[in-house]
Design a protein around this motif. Structure first.
Motif, PDB file in Angstrom:
ATOM      1  N   GLY A  79       9.434  58.410   4.193  1.00 18.98           N
ATOM      2  CA  GLY A  79       8.057  58.863   4.142  1.00 18.98           C
ATOM      3  C   GLY A  79       7.056  57.779   4.474  1.00 18.98           C
ATOM      4  N   GLU A  80       5.973  57.777   3.717  1.00 16.22           N
ATOM      5  CA  GLU A  80       4.889  56.826   3.969  1.00 16.22           C
ATOM      6  C   GLU A  80       5.333  55.385   3.779  1.00 16.22           C
ATOM      7  OE1 GLU A  80       0.600  55.666   2.028  1.00 16.22           O
ATOM      8  OE2 GLU A  80       1.226  57.761   1.938  1.00 16.22           O
ATOM      9  N   THR A  81       6.208  55.146   2.824  1.00 16.09           N
ATOM     10  CA  THR A  81       6.701  53.787   2.584  1.00 16.09           C
ATOM     11  C   THR A  81       7.478  53.275   3.785  1.00 16.09           C
ATOM     12  OG1 THR A  81       6.897  54.360   0.245  1.00 16.09           O
ATOM     13  CG2 THR A  81       7.972  52.346   0.972  1.00 16.09           C
ATOM     14  N   HIS A  82       8.292  54.151   4.386  1.00 16.70           N
ATOM     15  CA  HIS A  82       9.047  53.777   5.583  1.00 16.70           C
ATOM     16  C   HIS A  82       8.102  53.351   6.699  1.00 16.70           C
ATOM     17  CE1 HIS A  82      11.958  53.995   8.850  1.00 16.70           C
ATOM     18  NE2 HIS A  82      11.108  54.782   9.489  1.00 16.70           N
ATOM     19  N   TRP A  83       7.069  54.148   6.948  1.00 18.91           N
ATOM     20  CA  TRP A  83       6.124  53.829   8.021  1.00 18.91           C
ATOM     21  C   TRP A  83       5.327  52.566   7.702  1.00 18.91           C
ATOM     22  CZ3 TRP A  83       6.329  55.471  12.762  1.00 18.91           C
ATOM     23  CH2 TRP A  83       7.037  56.632  13.033  1.00 18.91           C
ATOM     24  N   ARG A  84       5.036  52.327   6.417  1.00 21.84           N
ATOM     25  CA  ARG A  84       4.322  51.107   6.042  1.00 21.84           C
ATOM     26  C   ARG A  84       5.174  49.882   6.331  1.00 21.84           C
ATOM     27  NH1 ARG A  84       4.718  48.427   1.598  1.00 21.84           N
ATOM     28  NH2 ARG A  84       5.484  50.178   0.361  1.00 21.84           N
ATOM     29  N   VAL A  85       6.465  49.936   5.997  1.00 21.20           N
ATOM     30  CA  VAL A  85       7.373  48.807   6.256  1.00 21.20           C
ATOM     31  C   VAL A  85       7.500  48.566   7.756  1.00 21.20           C
ATOM     32  CG1 VAL A  85       9.769  48.037   6.063  1.00 21.20           C
ATOM     33  CG2 VAL A  85       8.630  49.054   4.097  1.00 21.20           C
ATOM     34  N   MET A  86       7.614  49.635   8.543  1.00 21.37           N
ATOM     35  CA  MET A  86       7.706  49.490  10.003  1.00 21.37           C
ATOM     36  C   MET A  86       6.420  48.899  10.580  1.00 21.37           C
ATOM     37  SD  MET A  86      10.666  50.361  11.030  1.00 21.37           S
ATOM     38  CE  MET A  86      11.621  50.117   9.560  1.00 21.37           C
ATOM     39  N   THR A  87       5.289  49.352  10.060  1.00 19.06           N
ATOM     40  CA  THR A  87       4.002  48.838  10.533  1.00 19.06           C
ATOM     41  C   THR A  87       3.852  47.366  10.204  1.00 19.06           C
ATOM     42  OG1 THR A  87       2.992  51.016  10.274  1.00 19.06           O
ATOM     43  CG2 THR A  87       1.497  49.133  10.396  1.00 19.06           C
ATOM     44  N   GLU A  88       4.221  46.979   8.994  1.00 22.20           N
ATOM     45  CA  GLU A  88       4.134  45.570   8.609  1.00 22.20           C
ATOM     46  C   GLU A  88       5.036  44.706   9.483  1.00 22.20           C
ATOM     47  OE1 GLU A  88       5.116  45.552   4.479  1.00 22.20           O
ATOM     48  OE2 GLU A  88       3.174  46.348   3.857  1.00 22.20           O
ATOM     49  N   ALA A  89       6.219  45.216   9.803  1.00 21.76           N
ATOM     50  CA  ALA A  89       7.140  44.470  10.659  1.00 21.76           C
ATOM     51  C   ALA A  89       6.561  44.300  12.057  1.00 21.76           C
ATOM     52  CB  ALA A  89       8.489  45.177  10.730  1.00 21.76           C
ATOM     53  N   ALA A  90       5.954  45.350  12.585  1.00 22.45           N
ATOM     54  CA  ALA A  90       5.379  45.280  13.931  1.00 22.45           C
ATOM     55  C   ALA A  90       4.142  44.394  13.968  1.00 22.45           C
ATOM     56  CB  ALA A  90       5.031  46.684  14.429  1.00 22.45           C
ATOM     57  N   VAL A  91       3.324  44.470  12.945  1.00 25.29           N
ATOM     58  CA  VAL A  91       2.103  43.661  12.903  1.00 25.29           C
ATOM     59  C   VAL A  91       2.424  42.175  12.751  1.00 25.29           C
ATOM     60  CG1 VAL A  91       0.059  43.176  11.481  1.00 25.29           C
ATOM     61  CG2 VAL A  91       0.610  45.519  12.101  1.00 25.29           C
ATOM     62  N   GLU A  92       3.516  41.877  12.066  1.00 24.60           N
ATOM     63  CA  GLU A  92       3.881  40.475  11.844  1.00 24.60           C
ATOM     64  C   GLU A  92       4.221  39.749  13.148  1.00 24.60           C
ATOM     65  OE1 GLU A  92       6.876  37.827   9.050  1.00 24.60           O
ATOM     66  OE2 GLU A  92       7.260  39.959   9.294  1.00 24.60           O
ATOM     67  N   VAL A  93       5.001  40.382  14.016  1.00 25.28           N
ATOM     68  CA  VAL A  93       5.452  39.696  15.233  1.00 25.28           C
ATOM     69  C   VAL A  93       4.781  40.208  16.503  1.00 25.28           C
ATOM     70  CG1 VAL A  93       7.693  39.074  14.277  1.00 25.28           C
ATOM     71  CG2 VAL A  93       7.442  41.234  15.499  1.00 25.28           C
ATOM     72  N   GLY A  94       4.081  41.333  16.440  1.00 24.22           N
ATOM     73  CA  GLY A  94       3.483  41.941  17.620  1.00 24.22           C
ATOM     74  C   GLY A  94       2.558  41.040  18.414  1.00 24.22           C
ATOM     75  N   PRO A  95       1.558  40.412  17.776  1.00 28.73           N
ATOM     76  CA  PRO A  95       0.640  39.564  18.555  1.00 28.73           C
ATOM     77  C   PRO A  95       1.337  38.403  19.265  1.00 28.73           C
ATOM     78  CG  PRO A  95      -0.322  40.075  16.430  1.00 28.73           C
ATOM     79  CD  PRO A  95       1.098  40.575  16.398  1.00 28.73           C
ATOM     80  N   ALA A  96       2.263  37.748  18.590  1.00 32.24           N
ATOM     81  CA  ALA A  96       2.971  36.628  19.215  1.00 32.24           C
ATOM     82  C   ALA A  96       3.802  37.099  20.403  1.00 32.24           C
ATOM     83  CB  ALA A  96       3.857  35.932  18.193  1.00 32.24           C
ATOM     84  N   ILE A  98       6.343  52.529  17.525  1.00 32.93           N
ATOM     85  CA  ILE A  98       6.448  53.953  17.197  1.00 32.93           C
ATOM     86  C   ILE A  98       7.906  54.396  17.216  1.00 32.93           C
ATOM     87  CG2 ILE A  98       5.871  56.278  18.011  1.00 32.93           C
ATOM     88  CD1 ILE A  98       3.209  55.032  19.002  1.00 32.93           C
ATOM     89  N   LEU A  99       8.645  53.979  18.241  1.00 29.32           N
ATOM     90  CA  LEU A  99      10.064  54.333  18.311  1.00 29.32           C
ATOM     91  C   LEU A  99      10.856  53.719  17.162  1.00 29.32           C
ATOM     92  CD1 LEU A  99      10.733  54.087  22.146  1.00 29.32           C
ATOM     93  CD2 LEU A  99      10.361  56.139  20.761  1.00 29.32           C
ATOM     94  N   MET A 100      10.464  52.514  16.727  1.00 26.49           N
ATOM     95  CA  MET A 100      11.121  51.904  15.569  1.00 26.49           C
ATOM     96  C   MET A 100      10.980  52.805  14.347  1.00 26.49           C
ATOM     97  SD  MET A 100      10.335  47.787  15.634  1.00 26.49           S
ATOM     98  CE  MET A 100       9.131  48.038  14.389  1.00 26.49           C
ATOM     99  N   GLY A 101       9.788  53.339  14.151  1.00 31.46           N
ATOM    100  CA  GLY A 101       9.547  54.197  12.996  1.00 31.46           C
ATOM    101  C   GLY A 101      10.403  55.447  12.993  1.00 31.46           C
TER     102      GLY A 101
END
Length: 118
Positions: free
Chosen positions: A30-47, A97-100
């Motif tokens: 649910g929402e927790t899954h998407w939050r974890v995926m978002t945090e993972a993407a935000v952590e390394v995405g800009p670099a 998005i595909l990760m989620g």
């Protein structure tokens, strides 16, 4: 070109593993899954995005070549520039998005295998 996706997915796996250790017995959904995926993407995405952008820009000097060199390397530089720019865009838009959607279920823990011998 797929290195960014590999790094992002590896980071998502690490985040899911860390979440499972912090919340034993619970299911990530649910929402927790998407939050974890978002945090993972935000952590390394800009670099990842900026590293691909730098690689893309590194081919600009090839466009200044003239005569036979320009005709020989121009198409390569153009193709590589478009491909890397597309990879940079997709690594911060489509891959998270595909990760989620695709990273589901139990992620096996990473273990260290010691070699014996040598």
């Amino acid at each position: 070109m797929v290195d960014a996706a590999v790094v992002m997915i590896e980071n998502a796996h690490k985040r899911v593993e860390a979440w499972a250790h912090a919340h034993p017995g619970q299911s990530l959904q649910g929402e927790t899954h998407w939050r974890v995926m978002t945090e993972a993407a935000v952590e390394v995405g800009p670099a990842l995005f900026f590293s691909l952008l730098i690689i893309t820009l590194s081919f600009i000097p090839v466009f200044t070549l003239e005569a036979q060199e320009g005709r020989l390397f121009g198409p390569l530089a153009l193709t590589k520039t478009y491909a890397m720019a597309a990879a940079a865009g997709l690594s911060v838009t489509l891959v998270p998005i595909l990760m989620g959607y695709w990273i589901r279920g139990k992620i096996p823990e990473e273990t260290v295998i010691h070699s014996i011998g040598y």
